[in-house]
Design a protein around this motif. Structure first.
Motif, PDB file in Angstrom:
ATOM      1  N   UNK A 187      85.776 -21.962 -47.111  1.00 20.71           N
ATOM      2  CA  UNK A 187      85.890 -20.480 -47.312  1.00 20.71           C
ATOM      3  C   UNK A 187      86.580 -19.925 -46.314  1.00 20.71           C
ATOM      4  N   UNK A 188      86.618 -21.086 -44.902  1.00 19.84           N
ATOM      5  CA  UNK A 188      87.739 -20.573 -43.403  1.00 19.84           C
ATOM      6  C   UNK A 188      88.987 -20.835 -43.379  1.00 19.84           C
ATOM      7  N   UNK A 189      88.731 -21.949 -44.712  1.00 15.00           N
ATOM      8  CA  UNK A 189      90.871 -22.263 -44.820  1.00 15.00           C
ATOM      9  C   UNK A 189      91.288 -21.174 -45.461  1.00 15.00           C
ATOM     10  N   UNK A 190      89.937 -21.365 -46.859  1.00 19.09           N
ATOM     11  CA  UNK A 190      91.094 -19.883 -47.974  1.00 19.09           C
ATOM     12  C   UNK A 190      91.112 -18.828 -47.231  1.00 19.09           C
ATOM     13  N   UNK A 191      90.537 -18.322 -46.006  1.00 16.49           N
ATOM     14  CA  UNK A 191      90.567 -17.089 -45.416  1.00 16.49           C
ATOM     15  C   UNK A 191      91.795 -16.812 -44.555  1.00 16.49           C
ATOM     16  N   UNK A 192      91.867 -18.326 -43.996  1.00 15.19           N
ATOM     17  CA  UNK A 192      93.160 -18.283 -43.055  1.00 15.19           C
ATOM     18  C   UNK A 192      94.121 -18.105 -43.608  1.00 15.19           C
ATOM     19  N   UNK A 193      93.763 -19.311 -44.709  1.00 17.53           N
ATOM     20  CA  UNK A 193      95.544 -19.298 -45.473  1.00 17.53           C
ATOM     21  C   UNK A 193      95.666 -18.163 -45.544  1.00 17.53           C
ATOM     22  N   UNK A 194      95.167 -16.894 -46.656  1.00 21.91           N
ATOM     23  CA  UNK A 194      94.709 -15.535 -46.979  1.00 21.91           C
ATOM     24  C   UNK A 194      95.593 -14.672 -46.054  1.00 21.91           C
ATOM     25  N   UNK A 195      94.861 -15.009 -45.003  1.00 19.82           N
ATOM     26  CA  UNK A 195      95.511 -13.574 -43.680  1.00 19.82           C
ATOM     27  C   UNK A 195      96.863 -14.413 -43.080  1.00 19.82           C
ATOM     28  N   UNK A 196      97.099 -15.929 -43.291  1.00 18.59           N
ATOM     29  CA  UNK A 196      99.093 -15.941 -42.756  1.00 18.59           C
ATOM     30  C   UNK A 196     100.025 -15.837 -44.169  1.00 18.59           C
ATOM     31  N   UNK A 197      99.672 -15.818 -44.387  1.00 16.85           N
ATOM     32  CA  UNK A 197     100.562 -15.247 -46.247  1.00 16.85           C
ATOM     33  C   UNK A 197     100.384 -13.665 -46.082  1.00 16.85           C
ATOM     34  N   UNK A 198      99.117 -13.157 -46.132  1.00 15.76           N
ATOM     35  CA  UNK A 198      99.578 -11.475 -46.213  1.00 15.76           C
ATOM     36  C   UNK A 198     100.504 -11.232 -44.616  1.00 15.76           C
ATOM     37  N   UNK A 199     100.903 -12.146 -43.385  1.00 19.83           N
ATOM     38  CA  UNK A 199     101.334 -11.412 -42.319  1.00 19.83           C
ATOM     39  C   UNK A 199     102.614 -11.637 -42.871  1.00 19.83           C
ATOM     40  N   UNK A 200     103.334 -12.940 -43.735  1.00 21.22           N
ATOM     41  CA  UNK A 200     104.250 -13.556 -43.879  1.00 21.22           C
ATOM     42  C   UNK A 200     104.833 -12.547 -45.300  1.00 21.22           C
ATOM     43  N   UNK A 201     104.258 -11.453 -45.587  1.00 27.60           N
ATOM     44  CA  UNK A 201     104.688 -10.704 -46.670  1.00 27.60           C
ATOM     45  C   UNK A 201     104.538 -10.917 -48.198  1.00 27.60           C
ATOM     46  N   UNK A 202     103.219 -11.409 -47.994  1.00 34.79           N
ATOM     47  CA  UNK A 202     103.052 -12.564 -49.511  1.00 34.79           C
ATOM     48  C   UNK A 202     101.787 -11.623 -50.106  1.00 34.79           C
ATOM     49  N   UNK A 203     102.157 -10.456 -50.960  1.00 35.09           N
ATOM     50  CA  UNK A 203     101.142 -10.399 -51.780  1.00 35.09           C
ATOM     51  C   UNK A 203     100.095 -11.732 -52.624  1.00 35.09           C
ATOM     52  N   UNK A 204      99.159 -11.621 -52.063  1.00 34.38           N
ATOM     53  CA  UNK A 204      97.806 -12.669 -52.475  1.00 34.38           C
ATOM     54  C   UNK A 204      96.224 -13.117 -52.728  1.00 34.38           C
ATOM     55  N   UNK A 205      95.664 -13.059 -53.330  1.00 34.24           N
ATOM     56  CA  UNK A 205      94.085 -12.646 -53.659  1.00 34.24           C
ATOM     57  C   UNK A 205      93.725 -13.906 -53.917  1.00 34.24           C
ATOM     58  N   UNK A 206      92.472 -13.890 -53.667  1.00 36.91           N
ATOM     59  CA  UNK A 206      91.799 -14.833 -53.040  1.00 36.91           C
ATOM     60  C   UNK A 206      90.156 -14.516 -54.075  1.00 36.91           C
ATOM     61  N   UNK A 207      90.372 -15.771 -55.100  1.00 39.42           N
ATOM     62  CA  UNK A 207      88.958 -16.028 -56.326  1.00 39.42           C
ATOM     63  C   UNK A 207      87.989 -16.158 -55.308  1.00 39.42           C
ATOM     64  N   UNK A 208      87.436 -15.152 -54.729  1.00 29.90           N
ATOM     65  CA  UNK A 208      86.141 -15.695 -53.970  1.00 29.90           C
ATOM     66  C   UNK A 208      84.373 -16.008 -55.274  1.00 29.90           C
ATOM     67  N   UNK A 209      84.930 -16.187 -56.090  1.00 28.78           N
ATOM     68  CA  UNK A 209      83.776 -15.878 -56.928  1.00 28.78           C
ATOM     69  C   UNK A 209      83.298 -17.602 -57.173  1.00 28.78           C
ATOM     70  N   UNK A 210      81.887 -17.192 -57.205  1.00 34.42           N
ATOM     71  CA  UNK A 210      80.844 -18.264 -57.173  1.00 34.42           C
ATOM     72  C   UNK A 210      81.112 -18.497 -59.024  1.00 34.42           C
ATOM     73  N   UNK A 211      81.921 -19.401 -59.459  1.00 34.02           N
ATOM     74  CA  UNK A 211      81.854 -19.472 -61.038  1.00 34.02           C
ATOM     75  C   UNK A 211      82.865 -21.018 -60.862  1.00 34.02           C
TER      76      UNK A 211
END
Length: 589
Positions: free
Chosen positions: A490-514
């Motif tokens: 999840x730390x990697x997912x959050x970091x990648x999410x933040x970097x993509x957002x900063x680069x102007x990419x619209x990103x969604x994280x599927x953080x469901x426990x499924x």
């Protein structure tokens, strides 16, 4: 954004009442929710895509020099009375009585805004120096649809971009029209939809030239006549037919004979009764053009085109003759008219194919009777032959030696040269350089925003769900961490999410426990263009699994610098739609 923090109510089963792919998938993917027939709530995913389509439209309209404003959805019915459209729209027009100060104020919820914009311009523009100008808005419209269906394709409330150009002369109108036409091409290219500009009738809105922008689709409610060879395209109301190349059969002309046909009045009934083909029948249609009767002949297997007839005779108004008029002119009840021996002499016109009919069958201008052995040129006189019917598949193209095809399509946009229909009715005039008054010349340009989405989904989906182009997708990248309870994942997912957002990419994280299958199925159903899996196997090797929605294969990219890699992929695809289009072309091949 994280899946758990937004609202994506996906559905496994096909909702009751949903008939076509776009309707089914927009409901199942949680883009929309039905409030009542013809009215939908746009849920977060649907609203994001709708807003993106609207923004692309806005950017290209601005680029073309149009100026944005917003007009009220509600307007006084008096404006619509002035243009005659209260009657023309009939029950489609949503009319309301507002109680105000002991009286009722009659208002309309606009299906379009010609009246309101022209009234505004009549009060604000008075000189040639203030034109040309094109004004537009993106706003909800209202139509009392008798049978709302097909999801957002036919609704009672819908989001529309409508633009209106105001010019001093026809040459200037042509430039305004061309600017809008080119803007529409850019809009649909950016959205990634396959579209076909087709010549069209201007219809009840008025005007003398128009094009419809169509998305070819098997579930389309419109029919397009198209020549794959030269690209000629028109709707059935407008489509021309090339020079008829057939010849009259080399048979001897028979004598005319009257045959009793009791109870047989329709083409089907008569052809069955006389054991002949519908193509052997010459049907006689009685019209009134500006109140004057005329007859039009067409083969029994063809449909007359009233717009072509109206244009040929130069009439402002054309309508089928009333039964009383038909009986007076022909001497017979409805269903038995024919060009031979009418009770009253009226002009008779014929579609070009009638010249090749030999020994045809017509009504006898007598109840329960038809004539056989009827031949044009010998048995009746015509004013002229002309192209007066709807085109059919296999007809000659009017622009090249090839033949026409018929395609179903969804209308997504329409451009009109209106002329002075509304400016004359509402007194929109301007003074030229010599202080002489003239009527302002108008154009009108509409796009159904939701229809862009539905049209793309209709033509870009598979058994798993929607296939979005990047510019219209609710989110461009979906990050799928496989072990959401693992802190490092999840730390990697959050970091990648933040970097993509900063680069102007619209990103969604599927953080469901499924389960992985649930996540992948929902990813394909909603149709996110780029899926990035953050899994234990890949992480051990410092890799991420990447898959485009329209590809069957996955690829691995380095975790180190992944945000830059992904942002580059999205930026390129967002600009070009190259991968999306290549997938479409490959499927066609």
């Amino acid at each position: 954004m994280y899946w758990s923090r937004t609202f994506i109510p996906t559905m496994k089963e096909t909702p009751e009442g949903a008939e076509i792919p776009s309707h089914i998938l927009m409901l199942r993917a949680g883009l929309i929710s039905q409030v009542m027939a013809g009215a939908y709530t746009y849920l977060p995913m649907g609203l994001r895509s709708l807003s993106k389509a609207a923004q692309i439209v806005r950017e290209e309209m601005n680029r073309a020099g149009a100026v944005e404003l917003v007009m009220p959805a509600m307007s006084p019915i008096a404006l619509w009375d002035q243009t005659g459209r209260t009657e023309a729209f009939g029950d489609v027009l949503v009319k309301l009585d507002l109680p105000r100060g002991g009286r009722k104020v009659r208002v309309v919820l606009g299906p379009t805004h010609e009246e309101i914009i022209t009234d505004l311009v009549s009060r604000q523009i008075s000189s040639y120096r203030q034109m040309p100008i094109t004004l537009y808005q993106i706003q909800n419209k209202f139509r009392n649809e008798e049978r709302p269906r097909f999801g957002v394709l036919r609704t009672s409330e819908f989001l529309m971009k409508d633009a209106y150009s105001f010019d001093t002369d026809l040459e200037s109108l042509g430039r305004s029209y061309d600017a809008m036409y080119e803007a529409y091409c850019r809009i649909f290219d950016r959205c990634g939809v396959e579209y076909l500009p087709v010549e069209a009738e201007s219809g009840p809105i008025g005007g003398d030239a128009s094009h419809e922008f169509m998305i070819p689709s098997g579930n389309g409610e419109d029919t397009v006549v198209h020549c794959p060879q030269c690209g000629y395209a028109a709707n059935t109301e407008k489509a021309e037919i090339g020079e008829r190349r057939q010849q009259a059969p080399d048979v001897e002309m028979a004598r005319i004979e009257k045959v009793a046909t009791p109870g047989a009045a329709t083409i089907e009934q008569v052809s069955q009764f006389l054991k002949c083909r519908p193509a052997d029948l010459i049907k006689t249609l009685l019209y009134e053009a500006d109140g004057k009767p005329l007859a039009v002949l067409a083969r029994g297997d063809h449909e007359a085109n009233e717009n072509k007839i109206r244009r040929m005779v130069g009439a402002d108004r054309l309508e089928l003759a009333a039964p009383g008029t038909i009986e007076r002119v022909t001497g017979a009840p409805v269903g038995f008219a024919g060009p031979v021996g009418m009770a009253e002499k009226i002009p008779i016109y014929a579609d070009a194919d009638i010249q090749f009919v030999r020994n045809g069958v017509t009504g006898a201008n007598e109840a329960d009777a038809h004539l056989t052995g009827v031949n044009p040129g010998r048995d009746f006189e015509l004013e002229a032959y002309a192209d007066l019917r709807n085109a059919t598949a296999g007809d000659p193209c009017p622009r090249c030696p090839s033949v026409l095809t018929i395609r179903e399509a969804i209308e997504v946009g329409h451009v009109f040269k209106l002329g002075t229909k509304y400016s004359e009715a509402l007194g929109a005039r301007f003074a030229d350089s010599k202080e002489q008054l003239h009527t302002i010349i108008m154009g009108c340009y509409g796009i159904g925003i939701a229809r862009i989405l539905a049209g793309l989904i209709e033509t870009n989906h598979d058994a798993a769900g929607i296939i979005w182009s990047v510019p219209l997708a609710p989110y461009e990248v979906l990050l799928v961490p496989m072990k959401v309870k693992d802190e490092e994942t999840m730390k990697i997912a959050q970091s990648l999410h933040d970097e993509l957002e900063a680069a102007g990419v619209e990103v969604l994280v599927d953080d469901r426990d499924a389960r992985a299958g649930v996540k992948f199925n929902d990813a394909d159903l909603v149709g996110f263009p780029l899926r990035v899996v953050i899994g234990p196997r890949g992480l051990k090797e410092g890799k991420l699994e990447v898959k485009w929605r329209w590809d069957t294969e996955t690829e691995m990219i380095d975790l180190d610098g992944a945000a830059k890699t992904l942002a580059g992929l999205i930026a390129e695809e967002k600009t070009t739609n190259a991968r999306f289009r290549a997938r479409d072309d490959n499927e066609k091949d």
